[in-house]
Design a protein around this motif. Structure first.
Motif, PDB file in Angstrom:
ATOM      1  N   PRO A 115       0.836  -1.201   0.000  1.00 55.96           N
ATOM      2  CA  PRO A 115       0.000   0.000   0.000  1.00 55.96           C
ATOM      3  C   PRO A 115       0.875   1.257   0.000  1.00 55.96           C
ATOM      4  CG  PRO A 115      -0.718  -1.559   1.683  1.00 55.96           C
ATOM      5  CD  PRO A 115       0.611  -2.035   1.197  1.00 55.96           C
ATOM      6  N   ILE A 116       0.459   2.284  -0.735  1.00 53.57           N
ATOM      7  CA  ILE A 116       1.227   3.521  -0.857  1.00 53.57           C
ATOM      8  C   ILE A 116       0.327   4.717  -0.625  1.00 53.57           C
ATOM      9  CG2 ILE A 116       2.585   4.978  -2.416  1.00 53.57           C
ATOM     10  CD1 ILE A 116       3.460   2.428  -3.866  1.00 53.57           C
ATOM     11  N   VAL A 117       0.783   5.630   0.230  1.00 60.13           N
ATOM     12  CA  VAL A 117       0.058   6.889   0.454  1.00 60.13           C
ATOM     13  C   VAL A 117       0.452   7.844  -0.665  1.00 60.13           C
ATOM     14  CG1 VAL A 117      -0.401   8.785   2.034  1.00 60.13           C
ATOM     15  CG2 VAL A 117       0.174   6.528   2.942  1.00 60.13           C
ATOM     16  N   SER A 118      -0.472   8.079  -1.581  1.00 59.44           N
ATOM     17  CA  SER A 118      -0.195   8.955  -2.718  1.00 59.44           C
ATOM     18  C   SER A 118      -1.292  10.009  -2.809  1.00 59.44           C
ATOM     19  CB  SER A 118      -0.139   8.144  -4.021  1.00 59.44           C
ATOM     20  OG  SER A 118       0.275   8.954  -5.104  1.00 59.44           O
ATOM     21  N   GLY A 119      -0.883  11.273  -2.794  1.00 57.54           N
ATOM     22  CA  GLY A 119      -1.845  12.366  -2.849  1.00 57.54           C
ATOM     23  C   GLY A 119      -2.431  12.576  -4.226  1.00 57.54           C
ATOM     24  N   GLU A 120      -3.226  13.631  -4.349  1.00 57.81           N
ATOM     25  CA  GLU A 120      -3.995  13.885  -5.565  1.00 57.81           C
ATOM     26  C   GLU A 120      -3.099  14.032  -6.785  1.00 57.81           C
ATOM     27  OE1 GLU A 120      -4.904  17.131  -2.852  1.00 57.81           O
ATOM     28  OE2 GLU A 120      -4.123  15.171  -2.271  1.00 57.81           O
ATOM     29  N   SER A 121      -2.011  14.781  -6.636  1.00 59.89           N
ATOM     30  CA  SER A 121      -1.077  14.952  -7.748  1.00 59.89           C
ATOM     31  C   SER A 121      -0.123  13.768  -7.855  1.00 59.89           C
ATOM     32  CB  SER A 121      -0.275  16.244  -7.574  1.00 59.89           C
ATOM     33  OG  SER A 121      -1.130  17.372  -7.557  1.00 59.89           O
ATOM     34  N   GLY A 122       0.189  13.158  -6.733  1.00 57.50           N
ATOM     35  CA  GLY A 122       1.123  12.039  -6.721  1.00 57.50           C
ATOM     36  C   GLY A 122       0.646  10.846  -7.523  1.00 57.50           C
ATOM     37  N   ALA A 123      -0.672  10.652  -7.576  1.00 57.51           N
ATOM     38  CA  ALA A 123      -1.231   9.483  -8.260  1.00 57.51           C
ATOM     39  C   ALA A 123      -1.494   9.727  -9.739  1.00 57.51           C
ATOM     40  CB  ALA A 123      -2.534   9.065  -7.565  1.00 57.51           C
ATOM     41  N   ALA A 124      -1.177  10.919 -10.237  1.00 55.45           N
ATOM     42  CA  ALA A 124      -1.518  11.266 -11.616  1.00 55.45           C
ATOM     43  C   ALA A 124      -0.824  10.365 -12.631  1.00 55.45           C
ATOM     44  CB  ALA A 124      -1.174  12.732 -11.888  1.00 55.45           C
ATOM     45  N   GLY A 125       0.418   9.965 -12.360  1.00 59.35           N
ATOM     46  CA  GLY A 125       1.125   9.104 -13.297  1.00 59.35           C
ATOM     47  C   GLY A 125       0.430   7.770 -13.470  1.00 59.35           C
ATOM     48  N   LEU A 126       0.026   7.147 -12.362  1.00 61.36           N
ATOM     49  CA  LEU A 126      -0.721   5.893 -12.450  1.00 61.36           C
ATOM     50  C   LEU A 126      -2.048   6.116 -13.152  1.00 61.36           C
ATOM     51  CD1 LEU A 126      -1.323   2.955 -11.927  1.00 61.36           C
ATOM     52  CD2 LEU A 126      -2.056   3.561  -9.604  1.00 61.36           C
ATOM     53  N   ALA A 127      -2.715   7.229 -12.865  1.00 63.17           N
ATOM     54  CA  ALA A 127      -3.993   7.522 -13.524  1.00 63.17           C
ATOM     55  C   ALA A 127      -3.813   7.543 -15.034  1.00 63.17           C
ATOM     56  CB  ALA A 127      -4.542   8.854 -13.027  1.00 63.17           C
ATOM     57  N   GLY A 128      -2.735   8.190 -15.494  1.00 58.76           N
ATOM     58  CA  GLY A 128      -2.483   8.243 -16.923  1.00 58.76           C
ATOM     59  C   GLY A 128      -2.216   6.870 -17.508  1.00 58.76           C
ATOM     60  N   SER A 172       5.409   8.843  -7.456  1.00 61.77           N
ATOM     61  CA  SER A 172       4.366   9.344  -6.560  1.00 61.77           C
ATOM     62  C   SER A 172       4.948  10.557  -5.852  1.00 61.77           C
ATOM     63  CB  SER A 172       3.947   8.266  -5.551  1.00 61.77           C
ATOM     64  OG  SER A 172       2.954   8.775  -4.679  1.00 61.77           O
ATOM     65  N   THR A 173       4.624  11.724  -6.362  1.00 59.21           N
ATOM     66  CA  THR A 173       5.321  12.947  -5.979  1.00 59.21           C
ATOM     67  C   THR A 173       4.969  13.472  -4.597  1.00 59.21           C
ATOM     68  OG1 THR A 173       3.599  14.169  -7.173  1.00 59.21           O
ATOM     69  CG2 THR A 173       5.670  13.733  -8.341  1.00 59.21           C
ATOM     70  N   GLU A 174       3.875  13.004  -4.020  1.00 60.74           N
ATOM     71  CA  GLU A 174       3.460  13.519  -2.716  1.00 60.74           C
ATOM     72  C   GLU A 174       2.659  12.474  -1.970  1.00 60.74           C
ATOM     73  OE1 GLU A 174       0.770  16.805  -3.237  1.00 60.74           O
ATOM     74  OE2 GLU A 174      -0.757  15.553  -4.159  1.00 60.74           O
ATOM     75  N   GLY A 175       2.646  12.621  -0.650  1.00 61.00           N
ATOM     76  CA  GLY A 175       1.775  11.808   0.171  1.00 61.00           C
ATOM     77  C   GLY A 175       0.502  12.572   0.486  1.00 61.00           C
ATOM     78  N   ALA A 176      -0.003  12.406   1.688  1.00 61.13           N
ATOM     79  CA  ALA A 176      -1.225  13.105   2.102  1.00 61.13           C
ATOM     80  C   ALA A 176      -0.848  14.492   2.626  1.00 61.13           C
ATOM     81  CB  ALA A 176      -1.965  12.300   3.160  1.00 61.13           C
ATOM     82  N   THR A 177      -0.391  15.364   1.722  1.00 54.89           N
ATOM     83  CA  THR A 177       0.063  16.690   2.136  1.00 54.89           C
ATOM     84  C   THR A 177      -1.096  17.583   2.580  1.00 54.89           C
ATOM     85  OG1 THR A 177       0.044  17.380  -0.185  1.00 54.89           O
ATOM     86  CG2 THR A 177       2.138  16.633   0.723  1.00 54.89           C
ATOM     87  N   ALA A 178      -2.299  17.224   2.199  1.00 54.63           N
ATOM     88  CA  ALA A 178      -3.515  17.861   2.717  1.00 54.63           C
ATOM     89  C   ALA A 178      -4.354  16.741   3.337  1.00 54.63           C
ATOM     90  CB  ALA A 178      -4.288  18.576   1.614  1.00 54.63           C
ATOM     91  N   PRO A 179      -4.099  16.397   4.612  1.00 50.04           N
ATOM     92  CA  PRO A 179      -4.705  15.203   5.205  1.00 50.04           C
ATOM     93  C   PRO A 179      -6.228  15.155   5.127  1.00 50.04           C
ATOM     94  CG  PRO A 179      -2.938  16.021   6.596  1.00 50.04           C
ATOM     95  CD  PRO A 179      -3.144  17.050   5.531  1.00 50.04           C
ATOM     96  N   GLU A 180      -6.889  16.289   5.315  1.00 50.85           N
ATOM     97  CA  GLU A 180      -8.355  16.285   5.264  1.00 50.85           C
ATOM     98  C   GLU A 180      -8.849  15.974   3.854  1.00 50.85           C
ATOM     99  OE1 GLU A 180      -9.867  19.901   6.872  1.00 50.85           O
ATOM    100  OE2 GLU A 180      -8.920  19.623   8.833  1.00 50.85           O
ATOM    101  N   VAL A 181      -8.180  16.529   2.845  1.00 51.62           N
ATOM    102  CA  VAL A 181      -8.552  16.251   1.459  1.00 51.62           C
ATOM    103  C   VAL A 181      -8.327  14.779   1.147  1.00 51.62           C
ATOM    104  CG1 VAL A 181      -8.021  16.742  -0.958  1.00 51.62           C
ATOM    105  CG2 VAL A 181      -8.080  18.609   0.704  1.00 51.62           C
ATOM    106  N   TYR A 182      -7.192  14.241   1.580  1.00 49.28           N
ATOM    107  CA  TYR A 182      -6.888  12.833   1.343  1.00 49.28           C
ATOM    108  C   TYR A 182      -7.964  11.948   1.974  1.00 49.28           C
ATOM    109  CZ  TYR A 182      -4.268   8.478   0.999  1.00 49.28           C
ATOM    110  OH  TYR A 182      -3.893   7.191   0.705  1.00 49.28           O
ATOM    111  N   MET A 183      -8.321  12.239   3.207  1.00 45.93           N
ATOM    112  CA  MET A 183      -9.340  11.457   3.905  1.00 45.93           C
ATOM    113  C   MET A 183     -10.669  11.507   3.160  1.00 45.93           C
ATOM    114  SD  MET A 183     -10.090   9.614   6.587  1.00 45.93           S
ATOM    115  CE  MET A 183     -11.528   9.068   7.512  1.00 45.93           C
ATOM    116  N   GLN A 184     -11.012  12.688   2.682  1.00 43.09           N
ATOM    117  CA  GLN A 184     -12.277  12.856   1.964  1.00 43.09           C
ATOM    118  C   GLN A 184     -12.284  12.063   0.656  1.00 43.09           C
ATOM    119  OE1 GLN A 184     -13.033  16.899   0.800  1.00 43.09           O
ATOM    120  NE2 GLN A 184     -15.099  16.492   0.075  1.00 43.09           N
TER     121      GLN A 184
END
Length: 407
Positions: free
Chosen positions: A337-350, A376-388
């Motif tokens: 499992p990997i903690v990847s934020g909104e921008s961090g997961a963009a490569g996999l999304a593509g 994966s360029t970032e983790g949960a740098t905005a924890p509330e957004v990640y949780m949501q």
């Protein structure tokens, strides 16, 4: 949407670009930054995800996890801090400053009245504020309307003065430049503009360390063949992509891997640059859940490196990114499992979008033999957004990761 870059070439790394960014400077940057207490010890992990690779019908999916690069939670810890160090070295050339001592606060008296400023979507400003605090200079950060209060608080925690504007990211860049001129401050930006190139170059150069680490971890110290056939790179203004492309293009020349740049459909400045064949502006609202990629205008300096090296440019939806966040967080029997934020997961999304489109996969050369590197360029740098978005906290995913690694 995806387009082939008509300007992409297969040739040796141009001498003109080598004078701007090169492997030696990237390695030097990482060596200097290794003395900073805000960087972790050693390289960030390079994880292989065999179950995901099987689902996507490729040979290998490798993820460079930048969430643990630093307590700052993102790859930006490699950019703004080294740019600030090099800026101070240029500012006081006769002082023979030791870069390692500088990043540890050894010249705080010298820089106490020195002020830096930057616009940010969040992570760059946080890294600059943290570096300024350690070094001992003052820092001002300009935030646009779409930067969350959570990200603002994370920056302010390092003592930076926050300036809020009502406009978008590009307007915040303009405001930072205006305030710098008005107050005699120095801009430390990750995007270039007319007459402003040295600092963005240093930022991008720092990002090249990611590529160097990935090669070392893939055990290719002397091989002339890249361990990766394809590399998915986040867009934004182009800084990360340029730093990584520069390193690998110099290393492998005409035998470089294929580069695919991914960005939000509503913040498609690099996609448009490929269409217009010059650094261009986005055509959308530039309001994406991928906050770190919500940039409206490509960096002209970054574009110098991307215009002949990136093979394909593509856009993804916010939903694609969120789905990829879930995929990485979930893991599997064989996938950590990997903690990847909104921008961090963009490569996999593509990559996931491409594997659903047989014609596009064929054009790009993605098949069962492909070895794909994601960052994966970032983790949960905005924890509330990640949780949501994920429905689980970053801490919970990290705990599951620890159990998976320790089993």
């Amino acid at each position: 949407m995806i387009i082939a870059n008509q300007n992409a070439t297969r040739k040796s790394y141009p001498a003109e670009l080598h004078q701007i960014m090169n492997i030696a400077a990237a390695d030097e940057s990482l060596a200097w930054l290794s003395a900073w207490d805000q960087l972790g010890d050693g390289p960030t992990p390079l994880y292989s995800l065999p179950d995901l690779a099987a689902r996507l019908d490729v040979s290998q999916v490798l993820v460079k996890d930048e969430s643990v690069r630093s307590p700052l939670g993102s790859f930006k810890a490699l950019g703004a801090p080294i740019a600030l160090v090099r800026l101070i070295l240029r500012r006081w050339p006769d002082r023979k400053i030791d870069p390692r001592a500088l990043i540890q606060g050894g010249y705080a008296d010298l820089v106490s009245k020195f002020t830096v400023i930057s616009a940010t979507d969040g992570n760059h400003g946080r890294a600059l504020a943290a570096a300024a605090k350690t070094i001992g200079c003052a820092c001002v950060i300009v935030l646009h309307a779409n930067v969350s209060r959570e990200r603002e608080a994370a920056i302010a925690a390092y003592g930076a003065k926050i300036v809020r504007i009502r406009g978008n990211y590009d307007e915040s860049v303009e405001e930072a430049a205006r305030l710098a001129t008005e107050n005699g401050w120095e801009v430390v930006s990750d995007t270039s503009y007319e007459g402003y190139h040295d600092v963005p170059r240093d930022v991008m150069q720092g990002y090249g360390a990611i590529a160097g680490e990935a090669l070392a971890q893939a055990s290719v110290d002397t091989s002339d063949q890249s361990p990766f056939t394809h590399i998915m790179l986040q867009g934004g203004v182009g800084g990360l992509a340029a730093g990584v492309v520069s390193y690998l293009w110099e290393r492998y020349g005409a035998d470089r891997p294929k580069f695919i740049v991914v960005e939000p459909v509503q913040a498609d400045c690099l996609f448009q640059s490929a269409m217009q064949r010059c650094a261009s502006k986005a055509t959308g609202s530039v309001d994406s859940v991928m906050a770190g990629l919500a940039c409206g205008e490509a960096s002209p300096l970054a574009w110098k490196f991307l215009e002949e090296s990136v093979d394909f440019f593509m856009t993804i939806s916010d939903d694609d990114a969120v789905t990829a966040m879930h995929t990485l967080a979930r893991g599997s029997e064989r996938d950590v499992p990997i903690v990847s934020g909104e921008s961090g997961a963009a490569g996999l999304a593509g990559l996931a979008v491409l594997r659903k489109l047989e014609a596009d996969s064929g054009e790009i050369g993605l098949d069962s033999n492909s070895r794909v590197l994601l960052i994966s360029t970032e983790g949960a740098t905005a924890p509330e957004v990640y949780m949501q978005l994920v429905g689980e906290s970053g801490e919970s995913v990290a705990a599951r990761q620890a159990r998976w690694l320790g089993r």
